[in-house]
Design a protein around this motif. Structure first.
Motif, short mmCIF file in Angstrom:
data_model
loop_
_atom_site.label_atom_id
_atom_site.label_comp_id
_atom_site.label_asym_id
_atom_site.label_seq_id
_atom_site.Cartn_x
_atom_site.Cartn_y
_atom_site.Cartn_z
N ILE A 101 0.84 -1.21 0.00
CA ILE A 101 0.00 0.00 0.00
C ILE A 101 0.87 1.25 0.00
CG2 ILE A 101 -1.61 1.35 1.38
CD1 ILE A 101 -2.87 -1.30 2.27
N ALA A 102 1.86 1.27 0.88
CA ALA A 102 2.75 2.44 0.96
C ALA A 102 3.56 2.61 -0.32
CB ALA A 102 3.67 2.32 2.17
N ALA A 103 4.07 1.49 -0.86
CA ALA A 103 4.87 1.58 -2.09
C ALA A 103 4.04 2.06 -3.27
CB ALA A 103 5.49 0.21 -2.38
N SER A 104 2.75 1.70 -3.28
CA SER A 104 1.90 2.14 -4.40
C SER A 104 1.69 3.64 -4.42
CB SER A 104 0.54 1.43 -4.32
OG SER A 104 -0.23 1.93 -3.25
N MET A 105 1.96 4.31 -3.30
CA MET A 105 1.80 5.77 -3.22
C MET A 105 3.10 6.51 -3.47
SD MET A 105 -0.81 6.23 -0.04
CE MET A 105 -2.13 5.07 0.25
N GLY A 106 4.08 5.81 -3.97
CA GLY A 106 5.33 6.46 -4.35
C GLY A 106 6.37 6.52 -3.26
N LEU A 107 6.16 5.86 -2.11
CA LEU A 107 7.18 5.86 -1.07
C LEU A 107 8.32 4.92 -1.47
CD1 LEU A 107 4.78 7.14 0.48
CD2 LEU A 107 5.57 5.91 2.51
N SER A 108 9.50 5.23 -1.01
CA SER A 108 10.65 4.38 -1.27
C SER A 108 10.49 3.06 -0.52
CB SER A 108 11.94 5.06 -0.81
OG SER A 108 11.95 5.22 0.60
N ARG A 109 11.29 2.07 -0.90
CA ARG A 109 11.21 0.79 -0.23
C ARG A 109 11.51 0.92 1.26
NH1 ARG A 109 13.45 -0.93 -5.03
NH2 ARG A 109 15.54 -0.60 -4.21
N ARG A 110 12.50 1.75 1.59
CA ARG A 110 12.87 1.88 2.99
C ARG A 110 11.75 2.52 3.81
NH1 ARG A 110 18.86 4.42 2.40
NH2 ARG A 110 17.77 5.55 0.74
N MET A 111 11.14 3.58 3.30
CA MET A 111 10.07 4.22 4.06
C MET A 111 8.77 3.42 4.00
SD MET A 111 11.57 6.45 5.62
CE MET A 111 10.09 6.78 6.57
N SER A 112 8.55 2.67 2.92
CA SER A 112 7.40 1.76 2.90
C SER A 112 7.54 0.72 3.99
CB SER A 112 7.29 1.09 1.53
OG SER A 112 7.01 2.03 0.52
N MET A 113 8.76 0.25 4.20
CA MET A 113 8.99 -0.71 5.27
C MET A 113 8.82 -0.04 6.63
SD MET A 113 9.42 -3.86 5.71
CE MET A 113 9.95 -4.32 4.04
N GLY A 114 9.19 1.23 6.73
CA GLY A 114 8.97 1.96 7.98
C GLY A 114 7.49 2.08 8.32
N VAL A 115 6.66 2.37 7.31
CA VAL A 115 5.21 2.44 7.52
C VAL A 115 4.67 1.07 7.94
CG1 VAL A 115 2.99 2.80 6.36
CG2 VAL A 115 4.89 4.38 5.95
N ALA A 116 5.13 0.01 7.28
CA ALA A 116 4.70 -1.35 7.63
C ALA A 116 5.12 -1.70 9.06
CB ALA A 116 5.28 -2.35 6.64
N ALA A 117 6.29 -1.22 9.48
CA ALA A 117 6.77 -1.50 10.84
C ALA A 117 5.88 -0.82 11.88
CB ALA A 117 8.21 -1.05 11.00
N ILE A 118 5.41 0.39 11.59
CA ILE A 118 4.50 1.07 12.52
C ILE A 118 3.19 0.30 12.63
CG2 ILE A 118 3.20 3.19 12.94
CD1 ILE A 118 5.50 4.72 11.62
N TYR A 119 2.67 -0.17 11.50
CA TYR A 119 1.47 -1.02 11.55
C TYR A 119 1.74 -2.26 12.39
CZ TYR A 119 -1.03 -5.21 10.09
OH TYR A 119 -1.68 -6.42 10.09
N GLY A 120 2.93 -2.84 12.28
CA GLY A 120 3.27 -4.06 13.00
C GLY A 120 3.28 -3.92 14.50
N LEU A 121 3.20 -2.68 15.03
CA LEU A 121 3.13 -2.48 16.47
C LEU A 121 1.76 -2.84 17.02
CD1 LEU A 121 5.00 0.94 16.68
CD2 LEU A 121 5.93 -1.33 17.20
N GLY A 122 0.76 -2.94 16.13
CA GLY A 122 -0.57 -3.33 16.55
C GLY A 122 -1.30 -2.21 17.27
N ALA A 123 -2.55 -2.46 17.60
CA ALA A 123 -3.37 -1.50 18.33
C ALA A 123 -4.58 -2.22 18.90
CB ALA A 123 -3.82 -0.35 17.43
N SER A 124 -5.01 -1.76 20.06
CA SER A 124 -6.22 -2.29 20.68
C SER A 124 -7.43 -1.53 20.18
CB SER A 124 -6.12 -2.17 22.20
OG SER A 124 -7.31 -2.58 22.82
N ILE A 125 -8.52 -2.24 19.94
CA ILE A 125 -9.76 -1.63 19.45
C ILE A 125 -10.78 -1.73 20.58
CG2 ILE A 125 -11.46 -1.60 17.59
CD1 ILE A 125 -8.55 -1.18 16.68
N PRO A 126 -10.92 -0.69 21.39
CA PRO A 126 -11.86 -0.74 22.52
C PRO A 126 -13.30 -0.73 22.01
CG PRO A 126 -10.99 1.48 22.26
CD PRO A 126 -10.24 0.61 21.29
N GLY A 127 -14.18 -1.15 22.86
CA GLY A 127 -15.59 -1.25 22.47
C GLY A 127 -15.90 -2.66 22.04
N PRO A 128 -15.63 -3.00 20.77
CA PRO A 128 -15.86 -4.38 20.32
C PRO A 128 -14.79 -5.36 20.78
CG PRO A 128 -15.02 -3.08 18.51
CD PRO A 128 -15.26 -2.13 19.65
#
Length: 629
Positions: A101-128
């Motif tokens: 997804i990040a690479a399709s928007m013109g980000l470099s491979r290194r920064m696309s991997m950086g975006v993927a790494a932030i996603y990889g930290l996960g997140a809690s979804i309260p409520g459900p």
């Protein structure tokens, strides 16, 4: 080829560190307590012949069980290893999807991997009570990463492969994918060039094959099933039970601040999308905008269908879980907007975007640390950590865009530092230890010294999760436990039976006058915590945490040879008294199967009036600790 191998190696490293370090992984902490007995009974039908959970499988409309058991037969590994392998595989595919997804928007491979790494930290979804990255190897945890991979493949113009990924997600967990497939179907019907239309139609074919395959496999599924009352309404008795046991499904009982939380994150996703809209591929735009919008729409929709119309299928579909996409895409789009702002030398804006992106995995209540409450040191600590990581990310994105010599090292720091800083310096604890040495000893003793059809009861366990761990670890039936009650949303008859058992036998202690009742219910052993052991009875097993009492005399039990012994342990051994252990929040939905119809209990329920702030540990899954303490 070398660059592709480097990308693959980085994704493997991120997946492994995410599995071991942060956000981590668990087993038998949450819904795997339900799936493991079902799978073990499929493997060996002589197990759990009297267990309420194992005798009511709800995996007909998923390949989760077929795939897991096939891998087990192929490899000879145990369930934990086979499920863990699938968990690692699908986590890696989800990270790869965000990278695409990040690479399709013109980000470099290194920064696309950086975006993927932030996603990889996960997140809690309260409520459900779900997660963007599940800690447990459960169907939803396999399906959501596959949807991200499908979105990334759509962005790259690979519709057939995207269709295969999304169809596999459907096979694992159908309720997770209806939003994605609804948008894809509308996108296919949208007037466009014939070549584009043909490519999208090819993407629909895997889903058609998946539907046919799932219907065929469901006909071969073993187990007792009930007819699904698709057009029925929830009766007053069942509604009271669901509100008591599963209030997270009822949006009206959510604390008010969660509405503001999701509206804020939705606005963040819209604003970030607007900033990067010129870089977004046309085929990807409907998903980046549509999935978060459907998440917002799920709030009033669930209220209408469940609380006004009382449609019985709503707690099984649980449309509220679509809010997951609000949080997920708010983080991903904010990260991409931060990279784009840094490339345009808008460093302050870049830092702000990254601040939001890091605040999401660091603290569940994002609005508490943006800005922080200065009266709470933990919030200040986490806000400072998010700000520091945001500045580092903005500087890294700028360095990569300017091709600085130290840019590669900065990217490596951006990818690795949050994995260690968030749990250690940010004090973010996603789960605590649940399987204690004493519980392990209890499981081993029961597995080797009692009959396969023995029934155990834990009258003083309350809402704790360790009876479910015992069921899966010892491979022995448990008469009733709190975790099993989470199935009330999906299996109404099981829910009514569960409540009858719970209200009849969970009185908090082991009394002698209750023994005739226990025997009439088929209970062979009573397990109590060490503080509640009885001085007038000799346990057949005892350690520093638990004592087990046999209700039948030797020779009349349903089990094998009874062995009475005591395990001495240092007095400092910790005990797990109190409320539910903390573990990941997640709710898994698959088409309902339940007990054969039986007369419902006439016993009363607790009040249906929900509190304004329902306890966080009322889900079938347990709680992540990302909020302030």
């Amino acid at each position: 080829m070398r660059k592709l191998l480097l990308v693959a190696a980085t994704i493997i490293l991120l997946t492994a560190l995410g599995y071991v370090v942060f956000p981590g992984h668990t087993f038998l902490y949450s819904d795997s307590q339900i799936y493991v007995p079902i799978l073990e009974r499929y493997q060996d039908p002589t197990l759990f012949t009297r267990d309420l959970v194992a005798l009511t499988p709800h995996v007909s409309f998923t390949i989760y069980d077929e795939a897991t058991l096939a891998l087990r037969r192929l490899t000879g590994l145990d369930l934990q290893a086979v499920l863990g392998f699938q968990q690692l595989l699908f986590r890696a595919l989800g990270i790869f999807g965000v990278f695409l997804i990040a690479a399709s928007m013109g980000l470099s491979r290194r920064m696309s991997m950086g975006v993927a790494a932030i996603y990889g930290l996960g997140a809690s979804i309260p409520g459900p009570t779900v997660l963007t990255i599940e800690y447990e190897p459960v169907p939803r945890g396999f399906a959501v990463p596959l949807l991200l991979l499908a979105a990334g493949l759509v962005a790259q113009g690979r519709d057939l492969w995207a269709g295969i990924a999304a169809a596999l997600a459907f096979l694992y967990h159908p309720p997770s994918v209806y939003n994605f497939w609804g948008l894809y179907f509308l996108l296919t019907l949208w007037p466009n060039k014939p070549t584009v239309m043909g490519r999208r139609i090819w993407g629909l074919l895997p889903m058609l094959c998946a539907v046919v395959a799932l219907l065929f496999l469901s006909r071969l599924q073993p187990g007792v099933s009930e007819t699904q009352p698709f057009f029925s309404r929830i009766g007053p008795e069942l509604e009271k039970l669901q509100r008591m046991r599963a209030p997270y499904v009822w949006v009206s009982v959510w604390p008010g601040f969660w509405y503001a939380h999701y509206i804020f994150l939705w606005l963040v996703s819209l604003a970030a999308f607007w900033r990067v809209r010129k870089s977004v591929p046309e085929d990807l735009k409907p998903f980046l905008v549509g999935l978060p919008f459907l998440g917002v729409l799920s709030l009033p929709l669930s209220y209408l269908l469940l609380e006004k119309l009382n449609w019985i299928i709503t707690p099984q579909i649980q449309p509220l879980r679509a809010v997951l996409f609000i949080t997920l895409f708010a983080g991903v789009l904010a990260s991409i907007a931060g990279v784009k702002a840094a490339e345009a030398r808008r460093r302050t804006e870049s830092a702000v975007w990254f601040l939001i992106a890091f605040a999401i995995p660091i603290h569940t209540r994002v609005l508490e640390i943006l800005p922080p409450d200065f009266r709470q040191p933990l919030l200040l600590r986490r806000a400072a950590l998010a700000a520091g990581l945001a500045c580092m990310a903005a500087l890294t994105a700028w360095a990569v865009s300017r091709q600085k010599r130290w840019a590669t090292g900065a990217v490596a720091a951006l990818v690795l530092a949050p994995l260690f800083l968030i749990p250690r310096w940010g004090k973010v604890v996603n789960y605590t230890e649940l399987r204690t040495p004493g519980l392990t000893e209890l499981c081993n003793w029961a597995r080797t010294n009692t009959a396969k059809d023995a029934m155990f009861h834990f009258p003083d366990a309350g809402r704790a999760f360790y009876p479910g761990v015992f069921r899966a670890g010892a491979l022995r039936a448990v008469y009733v436990d709190w975790k099993a009650g989470g199935q009330v949303n999906f299996l109404p008859h099981l829910g009514l039976e569960w409540w009858q058992r719970w209200s009849t036998t969970m009185d908090g202690k082991f009394r002698a006058d209750r023994i005739p009742l226990y025997l009439s219910l088929g209970i062979d052993y009573v397990v109590v915590r060490s503080k509640n052991r009885r001085a007038d009875r000799v346990p057949v097993f005892e350690n520093a945490e638990y004592a087990v009492y046999a209700l039948r005399k030797p020779g009349t039990t349903t089990g094998t040879l009874q062995m009475s012994y005591r395990v001495e342990r240092n007095s400092s051994t910790s005990r797990r008294d109190g409320t539910d252990a903390c573990a990941p929040r997640r709710v898994t939905l698959i088409a309902a199967e339940a007990l054969a119809k039986r007369n419902a209990s006439s016993m009363g329920f607790p009040s249906a009036n929900a509190t304004a702030n329902p306890a966080l540990n009322v889900s079938p899954a347990a709680v992540v600790s990302r909020a302030s303490t």
